[in-house]
Design a protein around this motif. Structure first.
Motif, mmCIF file in Angstrom:
data_model
loop_
_atom_site.group_PDB
_atom_site.id
_atom_site.type_symbol
_atom_site.label_atom_id
_atom_site.label_comp_id
_atom_site.label_asym_id
_atom_site.label_seq_id
_atom_site.Cartn_x
_atom_site.Cartn_y
_atom_site.Cartn_z
ATOM 1 N N TRP B 42 -19.809 -3.102 -11.043
ATOM 2 C CA TRP B 42 -18.616 -3.939 -11.156
ATOM 3 C C TRP B 42 -17.391 -3.155 -11.607
ATOM 4 O O TRP B 42 -16.275 -3.565 -11.360
ATOM 5 N N ASN B 43 -17.584 -2.006 -12.274
ATOM 6 C CA ASN B 43 -16.394 -1.295 -12.764
ATOM 7 C C ASN B 43 -15.958 -0.156 -11.840
ATOM 8 O O ASN B 43 -15.178 0.690 -12.235
ATOM 9 N N ARG B 44 -16.472 -0.126 -10.598
ATOM 10 C CA ARG B 44 -16.000 0.869 -9.630
ATOM 11 C C ARG B 44 -14.810 0.309 -8.840
ATOM 12 O O ARG B 44 -14.746 -0.896 -8.573
ATOM 13 N N PRO B 45 -13.874 1.208 -8.465
ATOM 14 C CA PRO B 45 -12.680 0.754 -7.741
ATOM 15 C C PRO B 45 -13.006 -0.057 -6.482
ATOM 16 O O PRO B 45 -12.324 -1.049 -6.182
ATOM 17 N N TYR B 47 -15.444 -2.046 -5.912
ATOM 18 C CA TYR B 47 -15.852 -3.398 -6.291
ATOM 19 C C TYR B 47 -14.624 -4.249 -6.589
ATOM 20 O O TYR B 47 -14.516 -5.411 -6.174
ATOM 21 N N PHE B 48 -13.656 -3.635 -7.309
ATOM 22 C CA PHE B 48 -12.393 -4.330 -7.613
ATOM 23 C C PHE B 48 -11.724 -4.784 -6.321
ATOM 24 O O PHE B 48 -11.289 -5.920 -6.175
ATOM 25 N N LYS B 51 -13.671 -7.541 -4.393
ATOM 26 C CA LYS B 51 -13.557 -8.843 -5.037
ATOM 27 C C LYS B 51 -12.175 -9.462 -4.785
ATOM 28 O O LYS B 51 -12.050 -10.651 -4.492
ATOM 29 N N TYR B 52 -11.166 -8.617 -4.878
ATOM 30 C CA TYR B 52 -9.803 -9.103 -4.657
ATOM 31 C C TYR B 52 -9.623 -9.586 -3.215
ATOM 32 O O TYR B 52 -9.091 -10.670 -2.969
ATOM 33 N N LYS B 144 -5.665 -3.691 -1.388
ATOM 34 C CA LYS B 144 -5.436 -4.627 -2.495
ATOM 35 C C LYS B 144 -4.029 -4.435 -3.061
ATOM 36 O O LYS B 144 -3.279 -5.386 -3.256
ATOM 37 N N ILE B 145 -3.670 -3.173 -3.306
ATOM 38 C CA ILE B 145 -2.358 -2.901 -3.886
ATOM 39 C C ILE B 145 -1.252 -3.272 -2.902
ATOM 40 O O ILE B 145 -0.226 -3.840 -3.279
ATOM 41 N N GLY B 148 -0.896 -7.043 -2.827
ATOM 42 C CA GLY B 148 -0.227 -7.484 -4.050
ATOM 43 C C GLY B 148 1.239 -7.083 -4.084
ATOM 44 O O GLY B 148 2.078 -7.793 -4.622
ATOM 45 N N GLU B 153 2.662 -10.167 -6.224
ATOM 46 C CA GLU B 153 1.725 -10.159 -7.353
ATOM 47 C C GLU B 153 1.828 -8.873 -8.161
ATOM 48 O O GLU B 153 1.665 -8.874 -9.381
ATOM 49 N N LEU B 154 2.077 -7.762 -7.461
ATOM 50 C CA LEU B 154 2.166 -6.483 -8.168
ATOM 51 C C LEU B 154 3.346 -6.508 -9.140
ATOM 52 O O LEU B 154 3.292 -5.904 -10.206
#
Ligand SMILES: Cc1ncc(COP(=O)(O)O)c(C=O)c1O
Lengths: 430, 175
Positions: B42-45, B47-48, B51-52, B144-145, B148, B153-154
């Motif tokens: 869950w703490n790998r980029p 995964y982030f 999920k997003y 994702k970035i 956002g 959102e960013l």
């Protein structure tokens, strides 16, 4: 917009970061006067707490009004992101907090705002952060003072109380050769007069209390990241490049890349230290930045006229304003501040301490107070006020000798500013 | 918007920057993303990002031979792009620049119209092959970035989005 060109500074000063409110269409940025924000469900909450989703949790970390100001300042400086905080001093604390550990050192110019010198040499000591002060007049001094424990170099591009300019391009080179970032306090110049990222600075801090808000009515600070510094180039910046226990082993730099420093500023700095900017102050500062270009033009125009007037005055011993040809910083001013050398500077009055005290007390238009960067013209005699606890030698070393008077030139009619100084100088000689 | 108005030839000319119009078009049209190098941690980029993107209603299919057969965020993990039985609109590469080469060739082979290499991942030779085969290639960016950044959102987190507009911000809605 339909033009092919990049928007100009004036356009950015008004529009960057701000858009009509998505819910109501309100055109001016609303003041989101709220502490907390609802979660859609438990999973949404978890994503936010784990930094996996963009969004607001609690205003100690982020707030929509403050965020508009953050994007505005980041854009004006040409940076990647910004963290706004409660004051300029909080900005300095947060900037260093991102990578300093107890026992670490940093190099700082000797000529800084006096409050910064005190913060660095006294209060930072309590965190185990050790400032080594270096005469920035000669950039090579930074190279000579470098140690393996040094994590950053800190300078003010245009130094308070004015007249001194640091060759930030040369200092940036020395910082990068040592693998550490250059932090520049750009409070006195503002991005309208100088953009330190263009010369290799990596982080910029601001007291937005001064020219950015500009009206003497809102405290604030900002930490801006260029997004260009490689935090993984050596093992000096472990808090950004190794797993963070407070986020279950998250590695900020690996996960967020060039956003890492700014996300750390919110998710660790603001969360754990707590110096949040109030939404109302963000709103006032947003409004201030919209007229920054106009105000700075007038500030430097008035300051130059006042400096020239003082230079010719028989009761004035010297004027330290980098916009004057007589200044030894004139050449650096041409390079770093071609639009004007700011509006804060010092001069020496003949008659020393007593004449200085009489001068400030005789002013009618100038306000006698300890601040800079207001629409109003401001005056202070450091030896009798901000620096009165220091010994005579210390006062001299700090550029606050008995004859020194500091001015912050405001936006009033320049003839009125000069007339007030003129009558006050006459009164001080009586 | 300023960044939108770039010469048409730009899309093919270089990979140092991309017009917002192109990024918006991709994010709007893509529905199914194959994420190569997706991690179950869950703490790998990756995964982030997965999920997003799921939260933004993309279907994300993870590809990772080490955990093939398992599940990440409710999706079955495949060992390779070729094994995915569904039509893929975009291949998102969470591997290093060298590994991106053969993965790009697989993306060409399965007929994916878009190859997207993550922040820090760039392989110009592979990009040239993909473009010659008619694919659109984005490199050294994170979807994702970018999503956002374009929907504002960013900006909630103090980032310079480069977007200047007097219109209400709109999400890059999918077609
Ligand atoms: C150059 C400079 N930096 C930092 C500060 C500190 O800012 P604040 O008073 O907002 O904490 C000041 C304040 O005078 C300043 O002039």
């Amino acid at each position: 917009m339909t033009s092919n060109t990049k928007p100009g500074f004036e356009t950015l000063a008004i529009h960057a970061g701000a858009a009509p409110d998505p819910a109501t269409g309100a055109r001016s940025t609303p003041i989101y006067q709220t502490t907390a924000y609802v979660f859609d469900d438990v999973d949404h909450a978890a994503s936010l707490f784990n930094l996996q989703a963009f969004g607001n949790i609690y205003s100690r970390l982020t707030n929509p009004t403050v965020a508009v100001l953050e994007e505005r300042i980041a854009t004006l400086e040409g940076g990647r992101g910004a963290t706004c905080v409660a004051s300029g001093h909080a900005a300095q604390m947060l900037a260093f907090f991102s990578f300093m550990e107890p026992g670490d050192e940093f190099l700082a110019a000797t000529k800084l705002y006096g409050g910064s010198i005190t913060q660095f040499s006294r209060s930072f000591k309590k965190f185990g952060w050790n400032a080594i002060f270096v005469d920035a007049e000669e950039p090579e001094n930074f190279r000579k003072s470098m140690t393996p424990k040094v994590k950053a170099i800190f300078v003010e591009c245009l130094a308070n109380p004015g007249g001194v300019i640091v060759d930030i391009e040369a200092v940036a080179k020395i910082a990068h050769e040592a693998g550490v970032p250059l932090i520049v306090d750009n409070t006195m110049a503002t991005p309208y007069l100088c953009r330190p990222f263009d010369y290799g600075a990596d982080i910029i801090v601001h007291s937005t209390t001064k020219f950015l808000s500009g009206h003497g009515n809102a405290m604030g600070g900002a930490v801006v990241d260029s997004g260009k510094f490689d935090w993984a180039q050596n093992d000096k910046f472990k808090s950004l490049t190794t797993p963070e226990p407070a986020y279950h082993g998250l590695n900020f730099y690996e996960t967020f890349g060039d956003l890492a420093f700014t996300i750390y500023g919110h998710a660790m700095g603001l969360r754990d230290l707590g110096p949040t900017m109030a939404p109302m102050n963000a709103y006032l500062t947003i409004t201030g930045t919209e007229t920054l270009p106009l105000r700075m033009q007038r500030h430097v125009e008035n300051a130059k006229a006042v400096a020239e007037y003082l230079e010719d005055h028989r009761q004035v011993e010297w004027v330290s304003y980098a916009g004057l040809r007589s200044s030894k910083h004139f050449k650096l001013a041409q390079k770093y501040l071609p639009k004007g050398a700011g509006s804060v500077f010092t001069f020496g009055i003949k008659g020393g301490y007593d004449a200085g005290v009489k001068l400030v007390e005789s002013c009618e238009l100038f306000s006698h107070l300890a601040n800079i960067g207001d629409t109003r013209s401001l005056i202070i005699h450091p030896a009798s006020t901000t620096h009165r606890q220091l010994s005579a030698e210390q006062q001299k070393a700090a550029g606050a000798g008995p004859e020194v008077v500091r001015l912050s030139i405001g936006l009033e009619t320049v003839d009125d500013i000069i007339a007030d100084l003129d009558q006050a100088l006459a009164a001080s000689a009586r | 918007m300023f960044a939108n108005t770039v010469k048409p030839s730009f899309e093919k000319a270089g990979h140092d920057s991309y017009p917002d119009t192109l990024i918006r078009k991709i994010l709007r049209e893509v529905k199914v993303i194959a994420m190569v190098g997706a991690s179950p941690d869950w703490n790998r980029p990756s995964y982030f990002a997965m999920k997003y993107l799921q939260a933004k209603k993309y279907r994300v299919i993870p590809v990772n031979p080490k955990v093939a057969g398992g599940e990440i965020l409710g999706e079955k993990v495949y060992a390779s792009l070729a094994e995915i039985p569904e039509k893929i609109d975009m291949v998102d590469i969470f591997r290093n620049s060298e590994a991106a080469g053969p993965i790009t060739d697989e993306a060409i082979a399965i007929g994916a119209p878009v190859v997207w290499m993550q922040l820090g991942v760039r392989n110009d030779e592979a990009a040239a092959r993909a473009e010659a085969a008619g694919l659109t290639v984005i490199m050294n960016r994170c979807p994702k970035i970018e999503y956002g950044r374009l929907n504002g959102e960013l900006g909630w987190h103090g980032f310079n989005s480069g977007v200047i507009s007097s219109k209400r911000r709109k999400l890059p809605e999918k077609a």
